[in-house]
Design an enzyme around this catalytic site. Structure first.
Site, mmCIF file in Angstrom:
data_model
loop_
_atom_site.group_PDB
_atom_site.id
_atom_site.type_symbol
_atom_site.label_atom_id
_atom_site.label_comp_id
_atom_site.label_asym_id
_atom_site.label_seq_id
_atom_site.Cartn_x
_atom_site.Cartn_y
_atom_site.Cartn_z
ATOM 1 C CE LYS A 153 -3.832 2.445 0.532
ATOM 2 N NZ LYS A 153 -3.465 3.699 1.172
ATOM 3 C CD GLU A 195 -2.982 8.257 -3.834
ATOM 4 O OE1 GLU A 195 -2.899 9.115 -2.930
ATOM 5 O OE2 GLU A 195 -3.547 7.163 -3.674
#
Length: 291
Positions: free
Chosen positions: A164, A171
């Site tokens: 993550k 991102e």
């Protein structure tokens, strides 16, 4: 199955609802009594049948540590704790060791989906022993998007949050690229409808993505982002990604530059950071700073 869920904020509350929609029983605890189903961790554990699964969805660091410490004194051998917050993977390794000494299992789970997860499902990246993961599997199946994709057993303890973390680093770089392109389009005289240029990219281009869709949403709400201050926070995972890259001698020039760009936003009213702030608000409900 039954699940105890600790932390009913923007994501935790929606996760409770999605799990319930799948037919499972969820008992939620939150420091805000208006959100909680029970009034203490002790009451939460007491109302669950063994082997218990308790999912912790609170901020990383001390809030997570103190919650796990308290659960360690309340749970029994064979129970499992899941950390679904944004903890650092090195914390996972310590938590797993501390809980294992009491016979309690531990699974770490990176969760992506933000405020849209209730309807669309949450992307899940989890780490831990097969035996402990199996006890949580019905909840993973309830939370993930429909279809075969959207969830992965990434490896041993810590692998979920590490995956993550890298996801969030990527991102950062993707948002930075959209923001830089948007600022350049806004700057030149020849382009007089930047919002519609972004909208046109939503079909048939190699840069179409959900982030692009959210950028168009933000521009529909405020065409030139005039109402936002060019300031963007970082959640910490971008920093951890860069630190991990240094530790492993892996070059991450784009992700590193995007992190530093956020630091720059705190020194000036950056047009690019208006778009970054708008995107973070769109997908995660993160607060923005108004002018």
């Amino acid at each position: 199955m039954e699940l105890g869920l600790v932390g009913l904020g923007k994501m935790g509350g929606n996760m409770r609802e999605r799990i319930r929609r799948a037919g499972h029983t969820v008992l939620g605890f939150d420091r805000n009594p208006d959100l909680a189903d029970v009034h203490s961790l002790r009451e939460l554990v007491g109302k669950l049948s063994g082997p218990r699964v308790v999912w912790v969805m609170v901020p990383a660091g001390e809030p997570t540590q103190s919650t796990i410490d308290e659960l360690a004194e309340l749970l029994e051998p064979g129970d499992v704790v899941v950390d679904g917050g944004n903890s650092r993977w090195t914390d996972d390794e310590r938590h797993a060791e501390e809980l294992a000494a009491k016979g309690i299992g531990f699974v770490d789970c990176g969760v992506s989906g933000g405020v849209w997860g209730l309807e669309n499902g949450y992307a899940l990246m989890y780490g831990g022993d097969e035996e402990n993961v199996a006890k949580v599997q019905p909840v993973f199946d309830a939370l993930k998007p429909q279809g075969d994709l959207g969830a992965v057993h990434a490896g041993k303890v810590g692998a979920g949050h590490f995956a993550k973390m890298v996801h969030n680093g990527i991102e950062y770089a993707m948002m930075q690229a959209y923001a830089e392109g948007w600022e350049l389009l806004e700057k030149v005289d020849s382009v007089d409808n930047v919002r519609e240029v972004f909208r046109s990219w939503q079909e048939g281009t190699v840069i179409r993505s959900w982030l692009l869709d959210l950028a168009v949403n933000a521009l529909d709400e405020d065409q030139h982002l005039d109402g936002l201050r060019g300031y963007a926070q970082d959640s910490g995972e971008g920093r951890w990604t860069v630190e991990a890259a240094i530790d492993n001698a892996v070059p991450l020039p784009a992700i590193t530059a995007s992190l530093f760009a956020r630091f720059a936003s705190r020194q000036e009213d950056s047009p690019q950071m208006k778009m970054i702030a708008a995107l973070r608000n769109q997908f995660g409900g993160h607060a923005v700073e108004k002018k």
